[in-house]
Design a protein around this motif. Structure first.
Motif, PDB file in Angstrom:
ATOM      1  N   ALA A  21       0.832  -1.206   0.000  1.00 32.70           N
ATOM      2  CA  ALA A  21       0.000   0.000   0.000  1.00 32.70           C
ATOM      3  C   ALA A  21       0.866   1.256   0.000  1.00 32.70           C
ATOM      4  O   ALA A  21       0.615   2.214  -0.735  1.00 32.70           O
ATOM      5  N   TRP A  22       1.884   1.260   0.849  1.00 35.38           N
ATOM      6  CA  TRP A  22       2.789   2.413   0.915  1.00 35.38           C
ATOM      7  C   TRP A  22       3.522   2.617  -0.410  1.00 35.38           C
ATOM      8  O   TRP A  22       3.729   3.751  -0.853  1.00 35.38           O
ATOM      9  N   MET A  31      -4.230  12.007   8.711  1.00 30.30           N
ATOM     10  CA  MET A  31      -3.574  10.934   9.460  1.00 30.30           C
ATOM     11  C   MET A  31      -4.554   9.884   9.985  1.00 30.30           C
ATOM     12  O   MET A  31      -4.300   8.677   9.897  1.00 30.30           O
ATOM     13  N   LEU A  32      -5.698  10.298  10.534  1.00 29.52           N
ATOM     14  CA  LEU A  32      -6.638   9.325  11.097  1.00 29.52           C
ATOM     15  C   LEU A  32      -7.178   8.388  10.016  1.00 29.52           C
ATOM     16  O   LEU A  32      -7.367   7.183  10.270  1.00 29.52           O
ATOM     17  N   ASP A  33      -7.406   8.912   8.836  1.00 29.65           N
ATOM     18  CA  ASP A  33      -7.877   8.052   7.751  1.00 29.65           C
ATOM     19  C   ASP A  33      -6.822   7.015   7.377  1.00 29.65           C
ATOM     20  O   ASP A  33      -7.140   5.842   7.140  1.00 29.65           O
ATOM     21  N   GLU A  34      -5.567   7.449   7.332  1.00 32.83           N
ATOM     22  CA  GLU A  34      -4.497   6.506   6.987  1.00 32.83           C
ATOM     23  C   GLU A  34      -4.301   5.482   8.103  1.00 32.83           C
ATOM     24  O   GLU A  34      -4.034   4.301   7.845  1.00 32.83           O
ATOM     25  N   ARG A 170      -9.130   1.432  -0.375  1.00 31.91           N
ATOM     26  CA  ARG A 170      -8.484   2.435  -1.220  1.00 31.91           C
ATOM     27  C   ARG A 170      -7.269   1.841  -1.923  1.00 31.91           C
ATOM     28  O   ARG A 170      -7.025   2.087  -3.098  1.00 31.91           O
ATOM     29  N   TYR A 171      -6.460   1.105  -1.192  1.00 35.76           N
ATOM     30  CA  TYR A 171      -5.216   0.573  -1.746  1.00 35.76           C
ATOM     31  C   TYR A 171      -5.408  -0.801  -2.390  1.00 35.76           C
ATOM     32  O   TYR A 171      -4.623  -1.213  -3.235  1.00 35.76           O
ATOM     33  N   LEU A 177      -1.729  -5.674  -4.969  1.00 39.72           N
ATOM     34  CA  LEU A 177      -2.232  -5.937  -3.616  1.00 39.72           C
ATOM     35  C   LEU A 177      -3.472  -6.825  -3.664  1.00 39.72           C
ATOM     36  O   LEU A 177      -3.651  -7.711  -2.808  1.00 39.72           O
ATOM     37  N   ALA A 178      -4.337  -6.610  -4.663  1.00 40.89           N
ATOM     38  CA  ALA A 178      -5.513  -7.475  -4.806  1.00 40.89           C
ATOM     39  C   ALA A 178      -5.099  -8.925  -4.996  1.00 40.89           C
ATOM     40  O   ALA A 178      -5.686  -9.846  -4.409  1.00 40.89           O
ATOM     41  N   ALA A 179      -4.061  -9.146  -5.802  1.00 42.55           N
ATOM     42  CA  ALA A 179      -3.571 -10.508  -6.031  1.00 42.55           C
ATOM     43  C   ALA A 179      -2.994 -11.108  -4.750  1.00 42.55           C
ATOM     44  O   ALA A 179      -3.160 -12.305  -4.485  1.00 42.55           O
ATOM     45  N   VAL A 180      -2.324 -10.267  -3.953  1.00 43.88           N
ATOM     46  CA  VAL A 180      -1.770 -10.747  -2.679  1.00 43.88           C
ATOM     47  C   VAL A 180      -2.894 -11.171  -1.746  1.00 43.88           C
ATOM     48  O   VAL A 180      -2.815 -12.224  -1.087  1.00 43.88           O
TER      49      VAL A 180
END
Length: 439
Positions: A21-22, A31-34, A170-171, A177-180
């Protein structure tokens, strides 16, 4: 060293989704959303990794111990619960800007029920799963039923969690990432299938039959099995196995018991079982010839590979089972090292295999000490519990610091004995124990 290497491997798997994601380099939100997104990503990856900590994978348990794996399973599940519970509440109220092409999931959160309902289901199921696991010993349902529901519930949480990430994350709309996520889900469900499907299939190749059921103490039996067809079952003295007697190989009616026979006695395998409820209350009625299946061996409560100058065995109640196996193997192999067994019970009738232990005590350098908390009149042995005073009396000499110490019994006894041994100078690496009750 091999056990220590498992820690960075586990951490790499758990933090992989966060790292991916990063690496996407998207414009950060407040920050709170992350933090909310990070908590959700980490919670889901821990949940998926939990399926590899089921205590039935010998490649892991032989390195760190089945009890350590199961304790990690418990603590990590609770960590995932905390992360999952705070995940939705950290998000700020959604304030999407009115610009063309804006996608809510990229800069805020989605309130679309189609996207979030799988997360809601997982959010509701997870605390119920953890709560019933913590309170399992107080539930009225049978262990087999709880185990089935626990596995099914965990699979649902994992599947709905991944579906939620793919629909609303979001990520997680990134293809990598979807495949992971999909790959981790496949591995998790495959681990469950391995335990519930492949393992039983493998045990079908090596069936056993009950050879004898012998009373060895008050409400305590030694169940001996022989191979239904010719094959070998390699194990080390002190290990345990999952035992299924009188049921289909795919039945959940299996329970872990320590092996009490010696590996050198290749014609059979034996278990000392005390009547404590459910299956154990029926052991005395099992008939010779009954079909049985074994999954094992498991555990690291064995002195194999330890070249200590002496062996100390400390048992409470039915914890004598692996000690009997170790002592039988020491006798069968002609091991000349000094051996001391401290064996605690409440009453005299609970002493298992007493006649055999008396014979063992006649071997050179073998000392067997019985400790009763409720002794009869005229009892001349130790009384009370396996206390620091008793341990110091039998293992307080300088030469005892280098012995290997094997412990098996009630959890409170194990904790007290471990602390007392360390206080008299025994190194923790010289103390072997397995415990399966923590709460």
């Amino acid at each position: 060293m091999r056990a220590i290497l498992l820690i960075p491997i586990y951490l790499s798997v758990v933090f992989l989704p966060l790292a991916l994601a990063w690496a996407q380099g998207r414009r950060p939100r407040p920050m709170l959303d992350e933090l909310a997104t990070g908590a959700g990503l980490l919670a889901l990856s821990i949940i998926l990794a939990e399926f590899l900590l089921l205590g039935r994978f010998r490649s892991v348990t032989t390195r760190v111990g089945t009890d350590v794996v199961m304790r990690a399973h418990q603590l990590l599940a609770r960590s995932a619960l905390v992360l999952a519970m705070v995940h939705p509440f950290l998000y700020r109220p959604n304030q999407p800007p009115s610009i063309p092409g804006y996608q809510t999931r990229h800069m805020g959160i989605s309130y679309d029920f189609v996207e979030v309902w799988p997360g809601i289901v997982a959010f509701l199921l997870l605390p119920a799963l953890v709560a019933t696991a913590i309170a399992r010993s107080h539930l009225r349902s049978r262990y087999e039923i709880w185990r089935m529901l626990h596995g099914f519930g965990a699979a649902l949480i994992a599947a709905f969690g991944v579906l939620h990430a793919l629909r609303a994350g979001r990520y997680s709309d990134d293809p990598t990432l979807a495949a992971v996520w999909i790959g981790m889900l496949v591995v998790a469900l495959s681990a469950l299938a391995y335990v519930y499907v492949l393992k039983p299939l493998l045990t079908l190749r090596h069936p056993w039959t009950v050879q004898s059921v012998t009373p060895v103490a008050l409400k305590t039996w030694e169940l001996s099995l022989k191979p239904a067809r010719k094959f070998t079952f390699p194990f080390r003295a002190g290990q345990f196995a999952w035992l299924n007697v009188g049921h289909s190989a795919f039945s959940l009616n299996e329970n872990p018991f320590s092996i009490s026979s010696a590996p050198s006695d290749t014609g059979k395998i034996s278990f000392i079982i005390k009547e404590l409820g459910d299956f154990t209350n029926t052991v005395g009625s099992i008939r010779p010839g009954t079909r049985a299946y074994i999954d094992g061996p498991h555990g690291h409560l064995t002195i194999a590979g330890h070249d200590a100058p002496g062996v100390a065995l400390i048992a409470g109640g039915v914890g004598i089972a692996p000690m009997i196996g170790i002592m039988r193997e020491l006798g069968a192999t002609g091991d000349k090292r000094p051996v001391t067994l401290l064996y605690g019970n409440r009453v005299e009738d609970q002493i298992a295999c007493r006649a055999e232990l008396e014979q063992m005590s006649k071997r050179a350098n073998t000392n067997i000490v019985h400790i009763l908390s409720d002794p009869p009149a005229g009892w001349t042995g130790e009384t009370g519990i396996v206390s620091p005073k008793v341990l110091s009396a039998h293992f307080g000499q300088p030469q005892h610091k280098d012995w290997v110490y094997v412990l098996c019994g009630p959890p409170k006894m194990l904790e007290a004995v471990e602390d007392a041994l360390i206080d008299i100078g025994v190194a923790p690496a010289q103390i072997l124990s397995e415990r399966f009750s923590y709460d």
